[in-house]
Design an enzyme around this catalytic site. Structure first.
Site, PDB file in Angstrom:
ATOM      1  N   LYS A 116      11.149  43.181 -10.507  1.00  0.00           N
ATOM      2  CA  LYS A 116      11.274  43.068 -11.791  1.00  0.00           C
ATOM      3  C   LYS A 116      11.240  44.508 -12.623  1.00  0.00           C
ATOM      4  O   LYS A 116      12.026  44.784 -13.412  1.00  0.00           O
ATOM      5  CB  LYS A 116      10.380  41.884 -12.694  1.00  0.00           C
ATOM      6  CG  LYS A 116      10.568  40.651 -12.027  1.00  0.00           C
ATOM      7  CD  LYS A 116       9.830  39.596 -12.689  1.00  0.00           C
ATOM      8  CE  LYS A 116       9.495  38.424 -12.055  1.00  0.00           C
ATOM      9  NZ  LYS A 116      10.630  37.529 -12.201  1.00  0.00           N
ATOM     10  N   GLU A 200       5.037  42.830 -20.670  1.00  0.00           N
ATOM     11  CA  GLU A 200       6.228  42.383 -21.490  1.00  0.00           C
ATOM     12  C   GLU A 200       5.413  42.049 -23.034  1.00  0.00           C
ATOM     13  O   GLU A 200       4.486  41.329 -22.963  1.00  0.00           O
ATOM     14  CB  GLU A 200       7.006  41.626 -21.039  1.00  0.00           C
ATOM     15  CG  GLU A 200       8.234  41.956 -20.355  1.00  0.00           C
ATOM     16  CD  GLU A 200       9.042  41.090 -19.784  1.00  0.00           C
ATOM     17  OE1 GLU A 200       8.877  39.976 -20.123  1.00  0.00           O
ATOM     18  OE2 GLU A 200       9.838  41.465 -18.889  1.00  0.00           O
ATOM     19  N   HIS A 235       6.873  27.570 -17.045  1.00  0.00           N
ATOM     20  CA  HIS A 235       7.587  28.526 -16.443  1.00  0.00           C
ATOM     21  C   HIS A 235       8.806  28.219 -15.479  1.00  0.00           C
ATOM     22  O   HIS A 235       9.140  29.171 -14.771  1.00  0.00           O
ATOM     23  CB  HIS A 235       7.234  30.005 -16.532  1.00  0.00           C
ATOM     24  CG  HIS A 235       6.074  30.278 -17.388  1.00  0.00           C
ATOM     25  ND1 HIS A 235       6.686  30.683 -18.555  1.00  0.00           N
ATOM     26  CD2 HIS A 235       4.772  30.807 -17.179  1.00  0.00           C
ATOM     27  CE1 HIS A 235       5.360  31.028 -19.245  1.00  0.00           C
ATOM     28  NE2 HIS A 235       4.390  31.117 -18.361  1.00  0.00           N
ATOM     29  N   ARG A 297      21.574  35.213  -6.016  1.00  0.00           N
ATOM     30  CA  ARG A 297      22.042  34.058  -5.017  1.00  0.00           C
ATOM     31  C   ARG A 297      22.271  33.043  -6.026  1.00  0.00           C
ATOM     32  O   ARG A 297      22.686  33.210  -7.278  1.00  0.00           O
ATOM     33  CB  ARG A 297      20.621  33.620  -4.492  1.00  0.00           C
ATOM     34  CG  ARG A 297      19.611  33.440  -5.626  1.00  0.00           C
ATOM     35  CD  ARG A 297      18.352  32.341  -5.186  1.00  0.00           C
ATOM     36  NE  ARG A 297      17.239  32.577  -5.991  1.00  0.00           N
ATOM     37  CZ  ARG A 297      17.052  31.986  -7.197  1.00  0.00           C
ATOM     38  NH1 ARG A 297      17.884  30.894  -7.484  1.00  0.00           N
ATOM     39  NH2 ARG A 297      15.913  31.852  -7.831  1.00  0.00           N
TER      40      ARG A 297
HETATM   41  P1  ADP Z   1      10.521  34.040 -12.452  1.00  0.00           P
HETATM   42  O1  ADP Z   1      10.757  34.975 -11.322  1.00  0.00           O
HETATM   43  O2  ADP Z   1       9.089  33.367 -12.117  1.00  0.00           O
HETATM   44  O3  ADP Z   1      11.465  32.994 -12.688  1.00  0.00           O
HETATM   45  P2  ADP Z   1      10.937  35.243 -15.220  1.00  0.00           P
HETATM   46  O4  ADP Z   1      10.896  36.547 -15.537  1.00  0.00           O
HETATM   47  O5  ADP Z   1      12.286  34.849 -14.984  1.00  0.00           O
HETATM   48  O6  ADP Z   1      10.198  34.692 -13.726  1.00  0.00           O
HETATM   49  O7  ADP Z   1      10.226  34.224 -16.162  1.00  0.00           O
HETATM   50  C1  ADP Z   1      10.214  32.855 -15.762  1.00  0.00           C
HETATM   51  C2  ADP Z   1      10.114  32.324 -17.538  1.00  0.00           C
HETATM   52  O8  ADP Z   1       8.887  32.734 -18.235  1.00  0.00           O
HETATM   53  C3  ADP Z   1      11.110  32.354 -18.253  1.00  0.00           C
HETATM   54  O9  ADP Z   1      12.028  31.479 -18.170  1.00  0.00           O
HETATM   55  C4  ADP Z   1      10.600  32.246 -19.909  1.00  0.00           C
HETATM   56  O10 ADP Z   1      10.520  30.737 -19.803  1.00  0.00           O
HETATM   57  C5  ADP Z   1       9.100  32.782 -19.486  1.00  0.00           C
HETATM   58  N1  ADP Z   1       9.175  34.068 -19.995  1.00  0.00           N
HETATM   59  C6  ADP Z   1       9.319  35.509 -19.154  1.00  0.00           C
HETATM   60  N2  ADP Z   1       9.492  36.400 -19.917  1.00  0.00           N
HETATM   61  C7  ADP Z   1       8.876  36.093 -21.112  1.00  0.00           C
HETATM   62  C8  ADP Z   1       8.558  36.857 -22.341  1.00  0.00           C
HETATM   63  N3  ADP Z   1       8.518  38.040 -22.385  1.00  0.00           N
HETATM   64  N4  ADP Z   1       8.091  35.957 -23.362  1.00  0.00           N
HETATM   65  C9  ADP Z   1       8.038  34.789 -23.207  1.00  0.00           C
HETATM   66  N5  ADP Z   1       8.453  33.918 -22.313  1.00  0.00           N
HETATM   67  C10 ADP Z   1       8.586  34.449 -21.144  1.00  0.00           C
HETATM   68  P1  ADP Z   2      14.195  30.340 -10.810  1.00  0.00           P
HETATM   69  O1  ADP Z   2      13.043  29.845 -11.407  1.00  0.00           O
HETATM   70  O2  ADP Z   2      13.586  31.633 -10.101  1.00  0.00           O
HETATM   71  O3  ADP Z   2      15.239  30.915 -11.928  1.00  0.00           O
HETATM   72  P2  ADP Z   2      15.797  28.350  -9.334  1.00  0.00           P
HETATM   73  O4  ADP Z   2      15.509  27.669 -10.761  1.00  0.00           O
HETATM   74  O5  ADP Z   2      17.264  28.616  -8.871  1.00  0.00           O
HETATM   75  O6  ADP Z   2      15.076  29.907  -9.611  1.00  0.00           O
HETATM   76  O7  ADP Z   2      14.926  27.844  -8.400  1.00  0.00           O
HETATM   77  C1  ADP Z   2      14.775  28.527  -7.006  1.00  0.00           C
HETATM   78  C2  ADP Z   2      13.425  27.872  -6.549  1.00  0.00           C
HETATM   79  O8  ADP Z   2      13.695  26.705  -5.632  1.00  0.00           O
HETATM   80  C3  ADP Z   2      12.870  28.797  -5.160  1.00  0.00           C
HETATM   81  O9  ADP Z   2      12.148  29.741  -5.621  1.00  0.00           O
HETATM   82  C4  ADP Z   2      12.004  27.630  -4.597  1.00  0.00           C
HETATM   83  O10 ADP Z   2      10.863  27.512  -5.209  1.00  0.00           O
HETATM   84  C5  ADP Z   2      12.727  26.279  -4.773  1.00  0.00           C
HETATM   85  N1  ADP Z   2      13.515  26.057  -3.616  1.00  0.00           N
HETATM   86  C6  ADP Z   2      13.587  26.600  -2.385  1.00  0.00           C
HETATM   87  N2  ADP Z   2      14.248  26.196  -1.567  1.00  0.00           N
HETATM   88  C7  ADP Z   2      14.640  24.936  -1.878  1.00  0.00           C
HETATM   89  C8  ADP Z   2      15.341  23.593  -1.229  1.00  0.00           C
HETATM   90  N3  ADP Z   2      15.927  23.773  -0.193  1.00  0.00           N
HETATM   91  N4  ADP Z   2      15.240  22.616  -1.965  1.00  0.00           N
HETATM   92  C9  ADP Z   2      14.673  22.484  -3.045  1.00  0.00           C
HETATM   93  N5  ADP Z   2      14.118  23.649  -3.751  1.00  0.00           N
HETATM   94  C10 ADP Z   2      13.965  24.807  -3.135  1.00  0.00           C
HETATM   95 MG    MG Z   3      13.506  33.436 -13.559  1.00  0.00          MG
END
Ligand code: ADP
Ligand code: ADP
Ligand code: MG
Length: 678
Positions: A116, A200, A235, A297
């Site tokens: 990130k 952040e 989250h 992806r």
């Molecule tokens: P992940 O890789 O776990 O998906 P993200 O960076 O996409 O991590 O953050 C997941 C969630 O956390 C976001 O969808 C949001 O709801 C919350 N989040 C992330 N960054 C912030 C921020 N700077 N302030 C408030 N909420 C945040």
């Molecule tokens: P993010 O939360 O990072 O934005 P998504 O909402 O697309 O991503 O969710 C992806 C997550 O789904 C993966 O990180 C994992 O925890 C979960 N996952 C992985 N493979 C499978 C699967 N075959 N079926 C259901 N969930 C899965």
């Molecule tokens: Mg995310």
């Protein structure tokens, strides 16, 4: 185009990819762990290969096993789905080295977005707004604290290698910083083998709005509008929709441009999602969105985009991976209507959403139409195991506008029937019906804020549920008595009369249920009164009710409760009864009526059958002296065996029935003399 592809995944996403491949005439190869040998994705594919034991580390994550299956089957390309190896650059490289096309972005693009911190640096350079913060290399706690203070509290500590909401900690003041940092690092290093973090600004009223992008190998990139994924718990996304409610056209254009710039900056090819966070303390504003991360992806929630654009994103992925150009130019991509996705999980909202496991005894999704889509990887009878993500299905609905889509969502959730495994269906239904959701009063704190409405405290089952449970059990009993009569070859024997005209007066039975902590007894009378000849009269906690009904071949109970007709399903496993009604699953326990047999009844010198049934075994002979609790007879009733036990120390005076005999409720089974005390 490819002739044959392998899907290096499982569950709903493997099934969903297979469906598109099949439509395009591409042969499919599935892989499976031992836990998935009988899974839906295996059944759907043209061929399937075992890749190891259930733990993902020994199967779905073993690159060599997957390549071996691809070589053996002659697959020309591998689709990684999401999760598992989908964002591992080494996997994409290993595929290339093996001469197999990886259906995803180039390894370089995966690497660029994999961390990130580095991703934010690239985006800043490309002129994409990023969340204010620190994402430098210096990881000294003192430096990080200094940066946090500069940014201003509250701040968010994020694992740079993070995903799935892991390794994130909100810190509200400087004195809590050191402890949260240490804990985020521990979690990150355990989950990702990398304890680096970034800091952040923590936005207080954030909305998660992401843009679907697509690039091809000819240097083109487009976006397919946004998805709003603000409904999250810890989250993690729960409900996603497109378009984002209240999105000003200017903001959509600005975000789309930023996302395409991001994709172009890293030479992106294939499907990707650029996640932004928008500060909505002043509503959605063109200049108040920031890049968060890019997922290289296909995303779980991609179907909402498919629903509003009419495009098949997996088809796009296949075309682009095969070297083709993007099917549409930016100005040819149109947005129509509104789509919402709800993730149906095996989890228990009443217990902090703890994942649930078990067998899907009944699994009836709502009927699929052009407006209602169900993506699932399981079938009725399958088990939800602890090895993988507990998602059961994704329910996606479309409507001309958001209120229509929302109504369809609520209705489809009300039709969803799942028994055997605890799910979040009722919780999703509560969100779909919540006035604040209807008003699109969204931010990532929505679920937490409304939790009391969304997960109401458990209450004992109401009369309607009790009536349905009782009716189903009574019908089941009548059915088995009728079947018994036929198999005995004497359907006219009075013992088999199931119409309530018992030899000894009016037939009745008492059903005892446990609902939570409460014990509820329901007396049921056969065929008399308003229930009609084929019905029952129930004495429910709220008063008497005439009920009747029938169970059709698909297991649906068509019930008439005092004139009100409704459809439900009642599923029983042993003494556990689940009533599925209107998107709710109410669990009751059948209380063994014989456990409650009281001494007073026995004091009269006889032990009576507490319900009609059949003697399967006689355990004692007349004259036997027995201790309290000794089993005397086994009675089968309601398809369950009940042991009639001695209510006290004493002597069996007479045994009135033999194995195989059918007995009426109240029939004197044994004469019993209680041993005199002293
Ligand atoms: P992940 O890789 O776990 O998906 P993200 O960076 O996409 O991590 O953050 C997941 C969630 O956390 C976001 O969808 C949001 O709801 C919350 N989040 C992330 N960054 C912030 C921020 N700077 N302030 C408030 N909420 C945040
Ligand atoms: P993010 O939360 O990072 O934005 P998504 O909402 O697309 O991503 O969710 C992806 C997550 O789904 C993966 O990180 C994992 O925890 C979960 N996952 C992985 N493979 C499978 C699967 N075959 N079926 C259901 N969930 C899965
Ligand atoms: Mg995310």
């Amino acid at each position: 185009m490819f002739r044959k592809i392998l899907i290096a995944n499982r569950g709903e996403i493997a099934c969903r990819i297979i469906a598109t491949a099949r439509r395009l005439g591409i042969a499919t190869v599935a892989v499976y762990s031992d836990a998935d040998a009988a899974a839906r994705h295996v059944a759907m594919a043209d061929e399937a290969y075992r890749i190891g034991p259930p733990p993902a580390k020994e199967s779905y994550l073993v690159i060599e096993r997957l390549l071996e299956a691809a070589r053996t089957s002659g697959a020309e390309a591998i689709h990684p789905g999401y999760g598992f190896l989908s964002e591992k650059a080494e996997f994409a490289e290993a595929c290339a080295a093996a001469g197999i096309t990886f259906i995803g972005p180039p390894p370089k693009a995966i690497r660029a977005m994999g961390l990130k911190g580095a991703a934010k640096a690239i985006m800043e350079k490309a002129g994409v707004p990023v969340v204010p913060g620190y994402h430098g290399d210096d990881q000294e706690p003192a430096r990080l604290l200094e940066e946090a203070t500069r940014i201003g509290y509250p701040v968010l500590i994020k694992a740079v290698a993070g995903g799935g909401g892991k390794g994130m900690r909100r810190v509200d003041a400087a004195d809590g910083f050191a402890a949260e940092l240490a804990s985020a690092r521990r979690e990150a290093s355990a989950a990702f083998g990398d304890d680096k973090v970034l800091i952040e600004k923590y936005l207080l009223r954030p909305r998660h709005i992401e843009i679907q992008v697509f690039g091809d190998s000819h240097g083109q990139a487009v976006h397919l509008f946004e998805r709003d994924c603000s409904l999250q718990r810890r989250h993690q996304k729960v409900i996603e929709e497109a378009p984002a409610p209240g999105m000003p056209p200017g903001m959509r254009a600005a975000m789309g441009q930023a996302a395409v710039a991001a994709a172009k900056a890293i030479g992106y090819v294939g499907a990707g999602t650029v996640e932004f966070i928008a500060d909505v303390s002043q509503g959605l504003k063109e200049d108040a969105f920031y890049f968060m991360e890019m997922n290289t992806r296909l995303q779980v929630e991609h179907p909402v985009t498919e629903k509003i654009t009419g495009q098949d994103l997996v088809e796009w992925q296949l075309i682009v991976a095969a070297g083709g150009a993007l099917p549409l130019a930016q100005d040819e991509i149109a947005l129509s209507g509104h789509a919402i996705e709800a993730r149906v999980y095996a989890e228990n909202p009443a217990r902090q959403f703890l994942p649930a496991t078990g067998t899907l005894l009944r699994l009836r999704p709502p009927a699929e139409t052009s407006e209602v889509r169900v993506d699932t990887g399981v079938r009725e009878g399958d088990a939800v195991t602890p090895f993988y993500d507990p998602m059961i299905a994704k329910l996606i609905v479309w409507g001309e506008d958001r209120p229509t889509a929302l109504r369809r969502l609520a209705r489809a959730l009300a039709e969803y029937e799942i028994a055997g495994v605890t799910t979040n269906v009722a919780f999703l239904g509560a969100i779909a019906r919540h006035p604040a959701f209807a008003a699109a009063d969204l931010d990532t704190g929505f679920i937490e804020r409304h939790l009391a409405d969304l997960v109401p405290p458990a209450r004992p089952a109401g009369d309607e549920v009790l009536a349905l449970a009782a009716l189903a059990l009574l019908l089941e009993q009548r059915e088995s008595a009728a079947a018994q009569a036929i198999s005995d070859g004497d359907p006219f024997s009075p013992w088999h009369r199931v119409d309530g005209f018992r030899l000894n007066g009016e037939g009745h039975t008492v059903l005892r249920f446990l609902s939570g902590e409460s014990e509820i007894a329901i007396t049921a009378r056969y065929g008399r009164g308003e229930g009609g000849q084929d019905g029952f009269r129930l004495d429910l906690p709220g008063g008497p009710l005439a009920v009747r009904g029938e169970v059709t071949a698909d297991g649906t109970l068509h019930a008439d409760l005092g004139g009100a007709r409704l459809r439900a399903a009642v599923v029983r496993r042993g003494d556990e009864v689940t009533v599925l009604l209107n998107g709710r699953a109410e669990r009751l326990k059948l209380h063994d009526p014989l456990a409650g047999i009281d001494l007073d009844a026995a004091a009269g010198g006889t032990l009576a059958a507490p319900m009609p049934g059949r003697i399967v075994q006689v355990l004692v002979a007349a004259g036997a002296s027995v201790r309290k609790g000794t089993g005397l007879m086994v009675l089968e009733a309601m398809k369950m065996e009940h042991t009639i036990a001695a209510p006290a120390d004493g002597r069996v005076e007479a045994v009135n029935f033999a194995a195989g005999d059918q007995v009426e409720e109240g029939a004197v089974l044994l004469a019993f003399a209680i041993e005199a005390k002293g």
